[in-house]
Design a protein around this motif. Structure first.
Motif, PDB file in Angstrom:
ATOM      1  N   GLU A 104       0.783  -1.277   0.304  1.00  0.00           N
ATOM      2  CA  GLU A 104       0.025   0.379  -0.277  1.00  0.00           C
ATOM      3  C   GLU A 104       1.288   1.358   0.507  1.00  0.00           C
ATOM      4  OE1 GLU A 104      -2.398  -0.350   3.368  1.00  0.00           O
ATOM      5  OE2 GLU A 104      -3.474  -2.345   2.453  1.00  0.00           O
ATOM      6  N   ASP A 154      -7.362   4.618  -0.971  1.00  0.00           N
ATOM      7  CA  ASP A 154      -7.759   4.059  -1.795  1.00  0.00           C
ATOM      8  C   ASP A 154      -7.609   2.152  -2.201  1.00  0.00           C
ATOM      9  OD1 ASP A 154      -9.613   5.511  -3.216  1.00  0.00           O
ATOM     10  OD2 ASP A 154      -8.420   6.352  -4.550  1.00  0.00           O
ATOM     11  N   GLN A 158      -9.035  -0.643  -0.578  1.00  0.00           N
ATOM     12  CA  GLN A 158      -9.278  -1.910  -1.103  1.00  0.00           C
ATOM     13  C   GLN A 158      -8.570  -3.379  -0.266  1.00  0.00           C
ATOM     14  OE1 GLN A 158     -10.817  -2.425  -3.513  1.00  0.00           O
ATOM     15  NE2 GLN A 158      -9.553  -4.845  -4.492  1.00  0.00           N
ATOM     16  N   ARG A 161     -11.362  -3.835   2.512  1.00  0.00           N
ATOM     17  CA  ARG A 161     -12.786  -5.068   2.066  1.00  0.00           C
ATOM     18  C   ARG A 161     -12.048  -6.639   1.815  1.00  0.00           C
ATOM     19  NH1 ARG A 161     -13.186   0.070  -1.488  1.00  0.00           N
ATOM     20  NH2 ARG A 161     -12.295  -1.173  -2.943  1.00  0.00           N
ATOM     21  N   GLU A 215      -9.597 -11.013  -6.772  1.00  0.00           N
ATOM     22  CA  GLU A 215     -10.254  -9.361  -6.946  1.00  0.00           C
ATOM     23  C   GLU A 215      -9.984  -8.904  -7.724  1.00  0.00           C
ATOM     24  OE1 GLU A 215     -12.861  -8.118  -4.269  1.00  0.00           O
ATOM     25  OE2 GLU A 215     -12.852  -9.734  -4.017  1.00  0.00           O
ATOM     26  N   THR A 217     -10.229  -4.967  -9.603  1.00  0.00           N
ATOM     27  CA  THR A 217      -9.641  -3.647  -9.394  1.00  0.00           C
ATOM     28  C   THR A 217     -10.630  -2.821  -9.172  1.00  0.00           C
ATOM     29  OG1 THR A 217      -9.167  -3.218 -11.105  1.00  0.00           O
ATOM     30  CG2 THR A 217      -7.751  -4.394  -9.483  1.00  0.00           C
ATOM     31  N   GLY A 219     -12.167   0.291  -8.637  1.00  0.00           N
ATOM     32  CA  GLY A 219     -12.794   1.715  -7.487  1.00  0.00           C
ATOM     33  C   GLY A 219     -11.028   2.510  -7.503  1.00  0.00           C
ATOM     34  N   LEU A 220     -10.478   1.629  -7.665  1.00  0.00           N
ATOM     35  CA  LEU A 220      -8.915   2.409  -7.564  1.00  0.00           C
ATOM     36  C   LEU A 220      -8.601   3.489  -9.039  1.00  0.00           C
ATOM     37  CD1 LEU A 220      -6.385  -1.038  -6.664  1.00  0.00           C
ATOM     38  CD2 LEU A 220      -7.166   1.098  -4.690  1.00  0.00           C
TER      39      LEU A 220
END
Length: 416
Positions: A104, A154, A158, A161, A215, A217, A219-220
């Motif tokens: 991150e 973000d 992620q 989640r 998963e 991606t 939203g990024l």
């Protein structure tokens, strides 16, 4: 980030051994706090610019290089890393090592113009988030840091989640591998059912569509284009009338920065042409106001920016004409002044004011006329006439035995 160790391998290269614990970082993000920013640089000016440009409330920590701060990373928990290329010999290797342990972590690299090609490749490959050219400008750095902080948030969201899908484990670790195994098992079961149906019924059954095991991606945000970022800053500076100043933040400098990243960028080329237009508008305004020297400075500045601009030839012609007009005007003024001085000298000679009183005699008037127009034949003739008058006056004074006064007239005649 629970543990951090900094070791040196036998080959002499630096390695950072870190394990991730994002519980505290996610807690800070949930509370609306900005992630800490870590700056690796020995350049005091660069560090100061980052501090001033950082989002309000974002703590900024600094170190000359990674060696000095590796063992403090678990405490600092940086979300954004700003790396000066001068602080490391291998930017790509250091970034790869850090992002492997800190997925991150958002990396912004500051480098010289000659580093831009390599940094652009790292940006395109997703290895770094953005790169900035040194010396840093405040506006450009501010936008980059704001975008980097948003990107980190973000990424953290992620990861949160993904962790939430496991039922909220206490250690906060990512179980993407577990999800992958479950998805693979599901594919095997579906394939077995399909095979059994097709074997016993003889019907052709289309195989089920593949199930994505990763998963999404969504939203990024896409990684920002550094060229577009430079162009946006340039347009903002242009709209504010900052065509040439201040340095590194003017429209011209920002358009040139974009052009250095993309030499064929049409928008950057058009922007530089627009800046040149504005400079030439200043030149034309100065010409209309008969401020010829100011106009010449603007024209030469425009020539330095865009030597092929089509209006330069026209304005060069206008400058040449204006210079000629000024010469004629000045010559006319000089002629009028010389004529007035000759008239004064003649009047003073007729009244006997040959060398006195001071500043109001024939000699002073003729000397000033000769200074203004040394080759004027009328001035030369009047000076010869005055010399004759002075000589005659000296003879008369000698005859009267006024030798001192006669000497003054002789000296005045010789000075002519």
């Amino acid at each position: 980030m629970a543990n951090a160790q900094h070791t040196r391998s036998h080959g002499g290269s630096d390695e950072v051994n870190l394990e991730i614990d994002d519980t505290q970082s996610l807690k800070q993000l949930d509370e609306g706090h900005h992630p800490p920013i870590l700056v690796l640089s020995r350049d005091a000016s660069l560090v100061e610019t980052v501090k001033k440009a950082a989002p309000r409330g974002a703590p900024v920590n600094t170190a000359p290089d990674l060696d000095q701060v590796a063992d403090k990373l678990p405490t600092l928990k940086p979300g954004v890393l700003v790396v000066d290329t001068a602080s490391t010999s291998d930017v790509a290797g250091m970034v790869a090592q850090l992002t492997q342990h800190f997925p991150e972590l958002v990396v912004v690299v500051a480098g010289k113009r000659e580093d831009s090609a390599g940094l652009m490749q790292l940006t395109a490959a997703g290895r770094i988030f953005r790169f900035l050219l040194t010396p840093l400008s405040h506006g450009q750095t501010r936008l980059a840091l704001e975008a980097a902080v948003t990107q980190h948030k973000d990424l953290a969201a992620q990861g949160q989640r993904l962790s939430a899908g496991t039922g909220g484990t206490s250690d906060g670790k990512n179980y993407v591998v577990t999800y992958g195994a479950l998805a693979g098992g599901l594919l095997v079961i579906i394939a077995g059912i399909w095979f059994g149906i097709s074997y016993f019924t003889g019907d052709k059954v289309e195989p089920p569509p593949a199930v994505a095991t990763t998963e999404p991606t969504a939203g990024l945000p896409d990684k920002p284009d550094p060229v577009k970022a430079e162009l946006a800053l340039a347009q903002e500076a242009f709209a504010q009338g900052k065509y040439l100043e201040p340095a590194n933040e003017s429209a011209l400098d920002l358009y040139r920065s974009a052009l250095a990243l993309d030499p064929n960028n049409a928008e950057a080329l058009a922007g530089i042409r627009a800046v040149t237009d504005k400079v030439l508008e200043r030149a034309e305004a100065a010409l209309l106001a008969e401020r010829i020297e100011e106009a010449i400075v603007s024209i030469e500045r425009a020539r330095d920016i865009d030597a092929q601009h089509p209006r330069l030839a026209f304005l060069d012609t206008q400058i040449a004409r204006e210079r000629e007009r000024l010469k004629l005007s000045q010559a006319q003024e000089v002629g009028n002044r010389v004529a007035a001085l000759l008239s004064q000298a003649g009047e003073r000679m007729r009244t006997g004011r040959l060398i006195a009183p001071a500043n109001s005699n024939a000699r002073d008037a003729l000397l000033e006329a000769r200074r203004l127009d040394p080759t004027n034949p009328a001035v030369a003739q009047s000076i010869r006439e005055l010399a004759g008058e002075l000589t005659e006056q000296a003879r008369q004074l000698v005859a009267q035995n006024k030798l001192d006064e006669a000497q003054a007239y002789v000296s005045a005649a010789r000075q002519l």
